[in-house]
Every structure is written in structure tokens, then in C-alpha cells.
Design an enzyme around this catalytic site. Structure first.
Site, short mmCIF file in Angstrom:
data_model
loop_
_atom_site.label_atom_id
_atom_site.label_comp_id
_atom_site.label_asym_id
_atom_site.label_seq_id
_atom_site.Cartn_x
_atom_site.Cartn_y
_atom_site.Cartn_z
CD1 TRP A 147 -20.06 75.26 -37.92
CD2 TRP A 147 -18.02 74.54 -37.38
NE1 TRP A 147 -19.90 75.44 -36.57
CE2 TRP A 147 -18.65 75.00 -36.21
CE3 TRP A 147 -16.72 74.05 -37.28
CZ2 TRP A 147 -18.03 74.98 -34.95
CZ3 TRP A 147 -16.11 74.03 -36.03
CH2 TRP A 147 -16.76 74.48 -34.88
CG ASP A 199 -12.33 82.39 -36.23
OD1 ASP A 199 -12.25 82.43 -37.48
OD2 ASP A 199 -12.21 81.33 -35.59
NE ARG A 210 -5.41 81.49 -35.46
CZ ARG A 210 -5.51 80.85 -34.29
NH1 ARG A 210 -4.46 80.68 -33.52
NH2 ARG A 210 -6.68 80.37 -33.89
CD GLU A 241 -7.60 79.86 -30.27
OE1 GLU A 241 -8.83 79.97 -30.34
OE2 GLU A 241 -6.92 79.23 -31.13
NE ARG A 260 -12.74 83.61 -30.97
CZ ARG A 260 -13.10 82.34 -31.23
NH1 ARG A 260 -12.38 81.62 -32.07
NH2 ARG A 260 -14.13 81.80 -30.63
CE1 TYR A 320 -15.90 78.37 -33.98
CE2 TYR A 320 -15.63 80.67 -34.56
CZ TYR A 320 -15.12 79.50 -34.04
OH TYR A 320 -13.84 79.48 -33.56
CD GLU A 328 -8.65 82.51 -36.01
OE1 GLU A 328 -8.52 81.27 -35.93
OE2 GLU A 328 -8.89 83.23 -35.02
CG HIS A 386 -14.91 79.21 -37.84
ND1 HIS A 386 -15.56 78.00 -37.93
CD2 HIS A 386 -13.87 78.99 -37.00
CE1 HIS A 386 -14.95 77.10 -37.18
NE2 HIS A 386 -13.91 77.68 -36.60
CD GLU A 426 -8.90 77.50 -36.65
OE1 GLU A 426 -9.96 76.90 -36.46
OE2 GLU A 426 -8.58 78.53 -36.02
#
Length: 403
Positions: A403, A211, A284, A340, A147, A159, A237, A213, A263
Site C-alpha cells: 500500500w 506517485d 523524500r 509537498e 501531483r 490510493y 515517486e 506508491h 518517505e
């Protein structure tokens, strides 16, 4: 067999972890992970005050019935606190059942569907030379997929970049999360060039992921996915906040870059549109935040009907207990995609001795009965809870952002 005790252990060997230990009258114990990063104490209270009293005297083998009782019996369903607490119970009961059977958990889930579990690691850098060094370090550790996160021109804290991200902590007064900053335009302009440079340096065969995010609108996510198509990403992602599931229709129409989402999801209901319409390619969610092994296995079976694969969330704030449960699932299910694996500190591994192994970029849960993991409570008690938060994010004009 009856449950005679259940207690919550809160420890911080570098990160805060919430562990539920369930004991039976026959001396068999099980462990479950209930860690909710930045809100650990909320789950501790939920478990101690509301869940543990309901477990005492019950049959630990009735896993499905216990799960349904905790989910439906509270009336107020879903949410990260509730589902993390239920996950800890579910995983602990599976640990007990597998120990009684004398088998590793994956055998109770249908046995192995593969010999080992492919992982991806995290690489990041403030600039390209630093990023390249980070990628080389992950390759040296054996990771077959990487990643890639990078600094963004003009931003001080970003991030996923170790030296720029606040990561995990509080302001000096201990009262508030650290603030990171964001500029979507700068990010969208810079990222394709980063992947172009990575491909030129490492070639076309290296498996790359990224990602976003949750920081983009659907139209911005569509643009990024299209801009990254020449670089053949394994996935993009969390390209946009997935609560707006309709937004993924727009993204899907405009890019062939594979998408991974979930996630922050807690139940299968969060996925109904995304899976049913094949708007994503990987689910995820983590065992720890999705209610445990039982519902996550059901999600994977649902996803498999739509040619969607697994990609269990595996950051540092999932404890080794949650990671062990994930690896057992990874080995057993047919539609496994990738795992991951951010790893843990050496001290964390001492607090949670485990049978799972990481070798040449692949994980295996081991052959110990149950999850194959223990908890050194004496060592855990030597590292008490420390207040900590995930960062928050603000645009350059001060507006709070995802975030």
C-alpha cells in the site's frame, strides 16, 4: 539552562497528531512532532516511558549530543517508532535554541538560500472530467506544480483518489484497516493515457508529478517510467519498494523520467546506494520520521554531492510542527527541490497556531523566533485520540499487496 519537564500531547483535530513539549528552567519551551500515522500510541509510549526520563536535567543546547545519545544509547537502532521519537526531541531542542537566540530557525541553519519555498499540491479524480476539475482547483489555489492521481478502470478503491481511497480510518467495527484493491496491469495500461489527456488539456508547461506508491516491481517501474517520458514528469515517486535498492539500477537504466524515493526511510543508511550511485533525483524523507532537523540536514548535504535535491514529505499526517520544521530547512538548504504541501484542516490550524504562510503556491516559515509555532493544549484536549489506520491493499485474488 536545564530541561525540567517534557510531556506528550496526543490530539485529533481531524487527524491524530503526537506532539512533544519540552520545558526549561528559564521558561523557554520547544515543540516537536512525533506523529506516526496508524501507530501513534507506539511512539507515545516510547516517548513517555523511555525518552522523557532521559531528558530531565539535561542541557537543551546540546542538540547533537542528545541526538546521538538517544540513537546510540538504546542499542536497538533505527525504525519508524524510534526515529519519530528522536525527531520530536531534536525539533523541540532546535525550537528552544532558536528562541533563545531570538531568531527564526532557518537563520541558525545558515540563513535563507531563497525568498520562498515552491510547493506541489494533490489533484485526483475518478475519471478525466473529475481530475481536470481537481487540477483547476489546485491551480486556483496557486500551486505551481500538481501531483496527479486517478482512478483505475475496474478498481473500486485506489490510493490518492479522494472519492475512491479509504484514506484514513477503520472498518465499521473499529478493529481493522479498510481494504483497497489493486490491479497492476490495469494501472499500467491506463496511466499513460491519463497523462496524455492532462497534457492536451493543460499544456506542456504545467509541472506534473505522480506517485506509484511502492506498488510496482523494478521491471514494471522501468516500463512505466519509459511510457511516461513523453509527458515530461517532474518525477515518478516511489515507483518500486526501495528496500530493494538494487532494483533501482534496473529502473534507472531504462528510463530518463526523474525518480523520487524515501518517505518511508528513517536514516541515511537507507539511502547509501541510491544516493551514492545517483539512482534517484529527489530524497523524500520527512523531518518527523527521519530523526529531526539534524540528520535530515546531513542527508541533504550528502545528496548535494551527487546533484540530488530535497523533496520533504508533507502529507496531512505530518503535523504543523513537523511542517514548520520542514519549511525552515527548505528555505535554508542550497539543494532544495520542492515541498509537498497537502495542508491541514482549519481546526488543526487552530490547535497549532503558526507563523508560516502559504501564498500563491509558495511557503515561508515567517520571522518568529524558533519554529514559529505554538500548541493550544486546551483546544487539543477537546479533540482526543481516535483509533485510525492507513488502509491495506489486496490484489483482486485477495493477496496482500504493497500500500
Amino acid at each position: 539552562m536545564k530541561i525540567v519537564d517534557a510531556r506528550v500531547v496526543l490530539t485529533s483535530p481531524g487527524r491524530n497528531f503526537v506532539t512533544l513539549r519540552v520545558e526549561t528552567d528559564e521558561g523557554v519551551t520547544g515543540l516537536g512532532d512525533a506523529t506516526l500515522n496508524g501507530r501513534e500510541l507506539a511512539v507515545v509510549g516510547y516517548l513517555r516511558d523511555h525518552v522523557v526520563p532521559l531528558l530531565l536535567g539535561t542541557d537543551p543546547h546540546r542538540i547533537e549530543d542528545t541526538w546521538q545519545s538517544l540513537y546510540r544509547g538504546a542499542y536497538w537502532r533505527r525504525g519508524p517508532v524510534t526515529m519519530a521519537a528522536i525527531a520530536a526531541v531534536d525539533v523541540a531542542l532546535w525550537d528552544i535554541k532558536a528562541k533563545v537566540a531570538g531568531l527564526p530557525l532557518y537563520q541558525l541553519l545558515g540563513g535563507a538560500s531563497r525568498e520562498r519555498v515552491r510547493t506541489y499540491g494533490h489533484a485526483s479524480g475518478r475519471d478525466l472530467p473529475e481530475l481536470f476539475d481537481s487540477i483547476r482547483a489546485r491551480l486556483a489555489e496557486g500551486y505551481p506544480a500538481i501531483r496527479v492521481q486517478t482512478g483505475v478502470p475496474g478498481l473500486e478503491r485506489v490510493y490518492g483518489v479522494h472519492h475512491l481511497s479509504a484514506g484514513h480510518g477503520v472498518t465499521p467495527d473499529g478493529a481493522r484497516p479498510v481494504v483497497e484493491d489493486w490491479d497492476t496491469g490495469a494501472y499500467l495500461r491506463s496511466l499513460p493515457g491519463v497523462f496524455d489527456a492532462v497534457r492536451q488539456e493543460f499544456g506542456p508547461e504545467l509541472v506534473l508529478l505522480h506517485d506509484a506508491h511502492h506498488r510496482l516491481t523494478p521491471i514494471q517501474a522501468a516500463r512505466l517510467g519509459k511510457d511516461l517520458e513523453p509527458y515530461d514528469l517532474f518525477w515518478l515517486e516511489d515507483c518500486t519498494p526501495a528496500e530493494n535498492q538494487d532494483g533501482l539500477r534496473l529502473v534507472r537504466r531504462h528510463t530518463t523520467t526523474p525518480l523520487a524515493i524515501g518517505e518511508v526511510f528513517n536514516t541515511v543508511f537507507d539511502y547509501q546506494t541510491l544516493v551514492g550511485e545517483q539512482l534517484i533525483d529527489y530524497v523524500r524523507s520527512a523531518v518527523t520520521h527521519f530523526g529531526g532537523v539534524s540528520p535530515l540536514r546531513k542527508l541533504f548535504d550528502f545528496a548535494a554531492q551527487h546533484q540530488i535535491k530535497s523533496a520533504i514529505h508533507g502529507p496531512e499526517d505530518i503535523s504543523p510542527v513537523g511542517m514548520a520544521a520542514a519549511i525552515h530547512l527548505d528555505l535554508a538548504i542550497h539543494n532544495f527541490g520542492i515541498q509537498e504541501y497537502a495542508g491541514h484542516t482549519a481546526l488543526t490550524h487552530e490547535v497549532f497556531p503558526h507563523a508560516y504562510t502559504f501564498t500563491d503556491g509558495y511557503l515561508h516559515p515567517g520571522e518568529a523566533p524558533g519554529l514559529g509555532i505554538e500548541l493550544d493544549e486546551e483546544l487539543a484536549s477537546a479533540h482526543p485520540y481516535e483509533p485510525a489506520y492507513l488502509p491495506i491493499n489486496r490484489l483482486q485474488d485477495g493477496t496482500i499487496h504493497d500500500w
